[in-house]
Design a protein around this motif. Structure first.
Motif, short mmCIF file in Angstrom:
data_model
loop_
_atom_site.label_atom_id
_atom_site.label_comp_id
_atom_site.label_asym_id
_atom_site.label_seq_id
_atom_site.Cartn_x
_atom_site.Cartn_y
_atom_site.Cartn_z
N GLN A 164 11.56 23.08 74.30
CA GLN A 164 12.60 23.25 74.91
C GLN A 164 12.74 21.93 75.79
O GLN A 164 11.61 20.98 76.02
CB GLN A 164 12.24 24.16 76.05
CG GLN A 164 12.16 25.52 75.41
CD GLN A 164 12.12 26.88 76.35
OE1 GLN A 164 12.71 26.64 77.37
NE2 GLN A 164 11.64 27.79 76.05
N GLU A 165 13.92 21.70 75.96
CA GLU A 165 14.46 20.74 77.03
C GLU A 165 15.05 21.23 78.41
O GLU A 165 15.95 22.13 78.24
CB GLU A 165 15.57 19.76 76.70
CG GLU A 165 16.24 18.69 77.44
CD GLU A 165 17.24 18.02 76.79
OE1 GLU A 165 18.50 17.95 77.30
OE2 GLU A 165 17.05 17.14 75.86
N TRP A 166 14.28 21.18 79.47
CA TRP A 166 14.74 21.59 80.85
C TRP A 166 15.53 20.90 81.42
O TRP A 166 15.56 19.70 81.49
CB TRP A 166 13.33 21.95 81.44
CG TRP A 166 12.42 23.19 80.74
CD1 TRP A 166 12.54 23.73 79.62
CD2 TRP A 166 11.62 23.92 81.56
NE1 TRP A 166 11.82 24.53 79.19
CE2 TRP A 166 11.16 24.80 80.52
CE3 TRP A 166 10.97 23.91 82.90
CZ2 TRP A 166 9.83 25.76 80.77
CZ3 TRP A 166 9.81 24.89 82.91
CH2 TRP A 166 9.44 25.86 82.22
N SER A 167 16.41 21.50 82.29
CA SER A 167 17.17 20.93 83.15
C SER A 167 16.82 21.24 84.62
O SER A 167 16.80 22.51 84.92
CB SER A 167 18.80 21.31 82.92
OG SER A 167 19.68 20.80 83.84
N ASP B 203 18.07 17.62 68.73
CA ASP B 203 18.18 17.03 69.98
C ASP B 203 18.57 15.34 69.76
O ASP B 203 18.30 14.50 70.76
CB ASP B 203 16.76 16.94 71.04
CG ASP B 203 15.74 16.28 70.53
OD1 ASP B 203 15.51 15.98 69.40
OD2 ASP B 203 14.72 16.02 71.13
N ASN C 145 18.21 26.05 79.62
CA ASN C 145 17.13 25.47 78.89
C ASN C 145 17.51 25.45 77.34
O ASN C 145 18.14 26.72 76.86
CB ASN C 145 15.68 25.94 79.04
CG ASN C 145 15.12 25.87 80.28
OD1 ASN C 145 15.52 25.08 81.19
ND2 ASN C 145 14.31 26.82 80.65
#
Length: 207
Positions: free
Chosen positions: A22-25, A60, A32
Motif C-alpha cells: 500500500q501507499e499511505w497518505s 504505481d 490508502n
C-alpha cells in the motif's frame, strides 16, 4: 509478501509478489492505495544483477497514475501480484486484478532491462492508451487472478497467455491473450472461455 512465488527453474530467477502493498497518505481524506508489487530475485534470493530491474510495478508507475484519479475506476486498487509468472518465452507476466474497477489487467514485459533487444512492455488496454474498452470483459471480472502460458495452445510456436477471471460473466471466464499484431504495446484477447452453460455460480478460473 509471498502471496505468489514462482521460479524459472534451477539456477535461474525467482519472482515473489506482495499484492497488498500500500501507499499511505498523511491526508485523512485520501484513502490508502493498494497497488501491490513484485520482485525478481536471483537464485540466492537476493537482488538480481545490474542488467535487471528487480522491483517490478505496474499501477504505481507514473505512466498509469499521473493523469488518472487514484481510485478503483483506474489503478488505485490494482493489487498487482495476486498472480505472476515467467512465460514460456522467458518474459515476465504481471497481473493486477483490481485495475479498471476490478475488470483486471494483464501485463507482459522483458525479464531483463537490456535496451538493445528488449521488447516494449505490453498490457491489456494498451500501455499507451490505457483504454479499458479494449478488454472485452465486464467490470468486477478479476482478470489476472490466475495465470499460465504456452507456446502451442492456439498456434504452434506462438506464445499464448491464459488468465483466469473468476467473476467474469457471472460464472467465471478464462481469457486467451496474445501479442497484438497491430499495436506494439498491447495484449489482445484472442478467445474467452465462458462457464455460464454449466449453470454453476463462479465455476472456474480461480487457479
Amino acid at each position: 509478501m509471498g502471496v505468489r512465488v514462482t521460479s524459472q527453474g534451477p539456477g535461474q530467477s525467482v519472482m515473489t509478489c506482495a499484492h497488498r502493498y500500500q501507499e499511505w497518505s498523511t491526508n485523512p481524506d485520501t484513502p490508502n492505495l493498494v497497488f501491490g508489487q513484485c520482485y525478481i530475485l536471483g537464485e540466492d534470493l537476493h537482488k538480481s544483477d545490474a542488467h535487471r530491474i528487480w522491483r517490478r510495478v505496474i499501477c504505481d508507475d507514473r505512466k498509469h497514475i499521473k493523469d488518472k484519479p487514484k481510485n478503483p475506476d483506474w489503478f488505485g486498487y490494482c493489487q498487482q501480484g495476486h498472480s505472476a509468472a515467467f512465460a514460456m518465452d522467458k518474459t515476465s507476466l504481471l497481473f493486477g486484478p483490481g485495475a479498471y474497477q476490478w475488470k483486471g489487467i494483464v501485463r507482459m514485459e522483458s525479464r531483463d532491462n537490456l535496451e538493445v533487444s528488449n521488447e516494449e512492455p505490453r498490457e491489456t488496454g494498451d500501455v499507451d492508451r490505457l483504454d479499458r474498452d479494449l478488454i472485452p470483459l465486464l467490470n468486477n471480472s478479476y482478470l489476472g487472478f490466475s495465470i499460465d502460458s504456452g507456446m502451442a495452445l492456439n498456434k504452434k510456436g506462438q506464445l499464448t497467455i491464459v488468465s483466469g477471471a473468476p467473476r467474469g460473466g457471472f460464472s467465471g471466464e478464462v481469457a486467451f491473450l496474445k501479442r497484438d499484431p497491430l499495436a506494439e504495446r498491447s495484449l489482445s484477447v484472442e478467445n474467452i472461455l465462458n462457464f455460464s452453460a454449466l449453470r454453476i455460480p463462479l465455476a472456474g478460473s480461480f487457479s
